[in-house]
Design a protein around this motif. Structure first.
Motif, PDB file in Angstrom:
ATOM      1  N   ASP A  45      20.656  43.245  25.192  1.00 13.84           N
ATOM      2  CA  ASP A  45      21.723  44.135  24.731  1.00 13.84           C
ATOM      3  C   ASP A  45      21.791  45.431  25.516  1.00 13.84           C
ATOM      4  OD1 ASP A  45      22.472  42.333  22.803  1.00 13.84           O
ATOM      5  OD2 ASP A  45      21.187  43.225  21.266  1.00 13.84           O
ATOM      6  N   CYS A  46      20.710  45.839  26.152  1.00 14.51           N
ATOM      7  CA  CYS A  46      20.711  47.113  26.878  1.00 14.51           C
ATOM      8  C   CYS A  46      21.493  47.031  28.190  1.00 14.51           C
ATOM      9  CB  CYS A  46      19.287  47.569  27.154  1.00 14.51           C
ATOM     10  SG  CYS A  46      18.422  46.631  28.422  1.00 14.51           S
ATOM     11  N   SER A  47      21.784  45.838  28.696  1.00 17.18           N
ATOM     12  CA  SER A  47      22.459  45.726  29.989  1.00 17.18           C
ATOM     13  C   SER A  47      23.866  45.154  29.893  1.00 17.18           C
ATOM     14  CB  SER A  47      21.637  44.848  30.933  1.00 17.18           C
ATOM     15  OG  SER A  47      21.596  43.539  30.441  1.00 17.18           O
ATOM     16  N   THR A  48      24.298  44.713  28.724  1.00 25.27           N
ATOM     17  CA  THR A  48      25.614  44.085  28.604  1.00 25.27           C
ATOM     18  C   THR A  48      26.571  44.927  27.777  1.00 25.27           C
ATOM     19  OG1 THR A  48      24.845  42.861  26.684  1.00 25.27           O
ATOM     20  CG2 THR A  48      24.686  41.765  28.823  1.00 25.27           C
ATOM     21  N   ARG A  49      26.353  46.226  27.747  1.00 22.96           N
ATOM     22  CA  ARG A  49      27.183  47.072  26.907  1.00 22.96           C
ATOM     23  C   ARG A  49      28.478  47.505  27.569  1.00 22.96           C
ATOM     24  NH1 ARG A  49      23.434  51.750  25.439  1.00 22.96           N
ATOM     25  NH2 ARG A  49      22.337  51.043  27.266  1.00 22.96           N
ATOM     26  N   TRP A  50      28.493  47.680  28.886  1.00 21.36           N
ATOM     27  CA  TRP A  50      29.634  48.309  29.515  1.00 21.36           C
ATOM     28  C   TRP A  50      29.888  47.701  30.882  1.00 21.36           C
ATOM     29  CZ3 TRP A  50      30.721  51.514  33.685  1.00 21.36           C
ATOM     30  CH2 TRP A  50      31.885  52.255  33.572  1.00 21.36           C
ATOM     31  N   CYS A  51      31.127  47.252  31.130  1.00 20.08           N
ATOM     32  CA  CYS A  51      31.501  46.670  32.414  1.00 20.08           C
ATOM     33  C   CYS A  51      33.004  46.878  32.616  1.00 20.08           C
ATOM     34  CB  CYS A  51      31.159  45.188  32.443  1.00 20.08           C
ATOM     35  SG  CYS A  51      31.625  44.373  33.976  1.00 20.08           S
ATOM     36  N   VAL A  52      33.394  47.333  33.807  1.00 20.82           N
ATOM     37  CA  VAL A  52      34.794  47.572  34.129  1.00 20.82           C
ATOM     38  C   VAL A  52      35.112  46.900  35.461  1.00 20.82           C
ATOM     39  CG1 VAL A  52      36.504  49.332  34.696  1.00 20.82           C
ATOM     40  CG2 VAL A  52      34.819  49.786  32.931  1.00 20.82           C
ATOM     41  N   VAL A  53      36.207  46.145  35.496  1.00 18.64           N
ATOM     42  CA  VAL A  53      36.659  45.548  36.748  1.00 18.64           C
ATOM     43  C   VAL A  53      37.434  46.614  37.518  1.00 18.64           C
ATOM     44  CG1 VAL A  53      38.116  43.786  37.780  1.00 18.64           C
ATOM     45  CG2 VAL A  53      36.754  43.247  35.771  1.00 18.64           C
ATOM     46  N   LEU A  54      36.949  46.955  38.712  1.00 21.15           N
ATOM     47  CA  LEU A  54      37.605  47.982  39.513  1.00 21.15           C
ATOM     48  C   LEU A  54      38.787  47.422  40.290  1.00 21.15           C
ATOM     49  CD1 LEU A  54      34.504  49.857  40.924  1.00 21.15           C
ATOM     50  CD2 LEU A  54      35.956  50.515  39.007  1.00 21.15           C
ATOM     51  N   MET A  55      38.575  46.286  40.941  1.00 19.86           N
ATOM     52  CA  MET A  55      39.667  45.693  41.717  1.00 19.86           C
ATOM     53  C   MET A  55      39.379  44.230  41.996  1.00 19.86           C
ATOM     54  SD  MET A  55      38.827  47.424  45.402  1.00 19.86           S
ATOM     55  CE  MET A  55      39.724  46.367  46.469  1.00 19.86           C
ATOM     56  N   PRO A  56      40.398  43.394  41.949  1.00 18.81           N
ATOM     57  CA  PRO A  56      40.192  41.997  42.335  1.00 18.81           C
ATOM     58  C   PRO A  56      40.028  41.901  43.845  1.00 18.81           C
ATOM     59  CG  PRO A  56      42.470  42.373  41.733  1.00 18.81           C
ATOM     60  CD  PRO A  56      41.743  43.650  41.460  1.00 18.81           C
ATOM     61  N   LEU A  57      39.213  40.980  44.280  1.00 16.57           N
ATOM     62  CA  LEU A  57      38.980  40.783  45.710  1.00 16.57           C
ATOM     63  C   LEU A  57      39.762  39.574  46.187  1.00 16.57           C
ATOM     64  CD1 LEU A  57      35.138  41.374  45.833  1.00 16.57           C
ATOM     65  CD2 LEU A  57      36.948  42.960  46.471  1.00 16.57           C
ATOM     66  N   PRO A  58      40.329  39.659  47.388  1.00 20.56           N
ATOM     67  CA  PRO A  58      41.094  38.513  47.895  1.00 20.56           C
ATOM     68  C   PRO A  58      40.175  37.366  48.279  1.00 20.56           C
ATOM     69  CG  PRO A  58      40.921  40.189  49.575  1.00 20.56           C
ATOM     70  CD  PRO A  58      40.303  40.762  48.333  1.00 20.56           C
ATOM     71  N   ARG A  59      40.725  36.177  48.240  1.00 19.74           N
ATOM     72  CA  ARG A  59      39.971  35.010  48.698  1.00 19.74           C
ATOM     73  C   ARG A  59      39.967  35.011  50.218  1.00 19.74           C
ATOM     74  NH1 ARG A  59      39.540  30.312  45.065  1.00 19.74           N
ATOM     75  NH2 ARG A  59      40.186  31.059  43.042  1.00 19.74           N
ATOM     76  N   LEU A  60      38.833  34.646  50.784  1.00 19.47           N
ATOM     77  CA  LEU A  60      38.746  34.567  52.230  1.00 19.47           C
ATOM     78  C   LEU A  60      39.428  33.289  52.711  1.00 19.47           C
ATOM     79  CD1 LEU A  60      35.061  35.641  52.829  1.00 19.47           C
ATOM     80  CD2 LEU A  60      37.103  36.965  53.311  1.00 19.47           C
ATOM     81  N   PRO A  61      40.059  33.345  53.878  1.00 18.58           N
ATOM     82  CA  PRO A  61      40.611  32.113  54.431  1.00 18.58           C
ATOM     83  C   PRO A  61      39.503  31.092  54.654  1.00 18.58           C
ATOM     84  CG  PRO A  61      41.396  34.002  55.670  1.00 18.58           C
ATOM     85  CD  PRO A  61      40.356  34.500  54.715  1.00 18.58           C
ATOM     86  N   HIS A  62      39.861  29.839  54.596  1.00 19.70           N
ATOM     87  CA  HIS A  62      38.886  28.757  54.694  1.00 19.70           C
ATOM     88  C   HIS A  62      38.041  28.852  55.961  1.00 19.70           C
ATOM     89  CE1 HIS A  62      37.152  24.938  53.723  1.00 19.70           C
ATOM     90  NE2 HIS A  62      37.475  24.450  54.902  1.00 19.70           N
ATOM     91  N   MET A  63      38.631  29.293  57.058  1.00 19.08           N
ATOM     92  CA  MET A  63      37.900  29.357  58.325  1.00 19.08           C
ATOM     93  C   MET A  63      36.870  30.477  58.333  1.00 19.08           C
ATOM     94  SD  MET A  63      41.070  28.665  60.879  1.00 19.08           S
ATOM     95  CE  MET A  63      40.088  28.808  62.332  1.00 19.08           C
ATOM     96  N   LEU A  64      37.023  31.512  57.498  1.00 19.66           N
ATOM     97  CA  LEU A  64      36.105  32.648  57.508  1.00 19.66           C
ATOM     98  C   LEU A  64      35.005  32.555  56.453  1.00 19.66           C
ATOM     99  CD1 LEU A  64      38.617  35.569  58.053  1.00 19.66           C
ATOM    100  CD2 LEU A  64      37.176  34.439  59.738  1.00 19.66           C
ATOM    101  N   ARG A  65      35.058  31.556  55.604  1.00 20.33           N
ATOM    102  CA  ARG A  65      34.022  31.414  54.588  1.00 20.33           C
ATOM    103  C   ARG A  65      32.713  31.008  55.239  1.00 20.33           C
ATOM    104  NH1 ARG A  65      37.549  28.041  50.245  1.00 20.33           N
ATOM    105  NH2 ARG A  65      39.117  29.653  49.963  1.00 20.33           N
ATOM    106  N   ARG A  66      31.610  31.546  54.707  1.00 18.61           N
ATOM    107  CA  ARG A  66      30.291  31.218  55.257  1.00 18.61           C
ATOM    108  C   ARG A  66      29.904  29.811  54.852  1.00 18.61           C
ATOM    109  NH1 ARG A  66      26.431  36.351  54.144  1.00 18.61           N
ATOM    110  NH2 ARG A  66      27.886  37.914  54.852  1.00 18.61           N
ATOM    111  N   ARG A  67      29.451  29.079  55.819  1.00 18.53           N
ATOM    112  CA  ARG A  67      28.953  27.729  55.564  1.00 18.53           C
ATOM    113  C   ARG A  67      27.685  27.539  56.379  1.00 18.53           C
ATOM    114  NH1 ARG A  67      33.494  24.146  57.412  1.00 18.53           N
ATOM    115  NH2 ARG A  67      34.347  26.066  58.215  1.00 18.53           N
ATOM    116  N   ALA A  68      26.691  26.996  55.758  1.00 16.73           N
ATOM    117  CA  ALA A  68      25.467  26.688  56.490  1.00 16.73           C
ATOM    118  C   ALA A  68      25.734  25.464  57.372  1.00 16.73           C
ATOM    119  CB  ALA A  68      24.328  26.405  55.527  1.00 16.73           C
ATOM    120  N   HIS A  69      25.329  25.544  58.628  1.00 19.57           N
ATOM    121  CA  HIS A  69      25.520  24.423  59.540  1.00 19.57           C
ATOM    122  C   HIS A  69      24.464  23.373  59.237  1.00 19.57           C
ATOM    123  CE1 HIS A  69      26.575  22.136  63.032  1.00 19.57           C
ATOM    124  NE2 HIS A  69      25.306  22.144  63.418  1.00 19.57           N
ATOM    125  N   ARG A  70      24.918  22.237  58.762  1.00 24.89           N
ATOM    126  CA  ARG A  70      24.004  21.141  58.447  1.00 24.89           C
ATOM    127  C   ARG A  70      24.397  19.904  59.226  1.00 24.89           C
ATOM    128  NH1 ARG A  70      23.206  19.890  52.389  1.00 24.89           N
ATOM    129  NH2 ARG A  70      21.942  18.373  53.426  1.00 24.89           N
TER     130      ARG A  70
END
Length: 89
Positions: free
Chosen positions: A55-80
């Protein structure tokens, strides 16, 4: 007194949030923000860990701004190697 921190969340949409950190003197979670509880299966072997937010850590939270989705080519992917059956260490 509030101990503010920034955090990126991903559910339901990526956003930058401002939230209150856990109290370092909390008698329940000892400043971790949650309580860890190990559990076992029917034979008594370790089967996993449940984490319950304090209860001490879930009392207060505010969304400041939504973040855009990264284009598919810029998303991090592990090379396997698709033909390898070894786990990625």
């Amino acid at each position: 007194m509030m101990r503010l921190r920034l955090r990126v969340i991903g559910c339901p949409r990526r956003a930058l949030t401002l939230l209150d950190a856990a109290r370092p003197d909390c008698p329940d979670c000892h400043g971790e923000g949650g309580i860890h509880h190990d559990y076992g299966d029917e034979t008594g072997e370790y089967a996993g860990t449940h984490w319950y937010p304090c209860d001490c850590s879930t009392r207060w939270c505010v969304v400041l701004m939504p973040l855009p989705r990264l284009p598919h080519m810029l998303r991090r992917r592990a090379h396997r190697d698709p033909w390898s059956d070894e786990p990625p260490f």
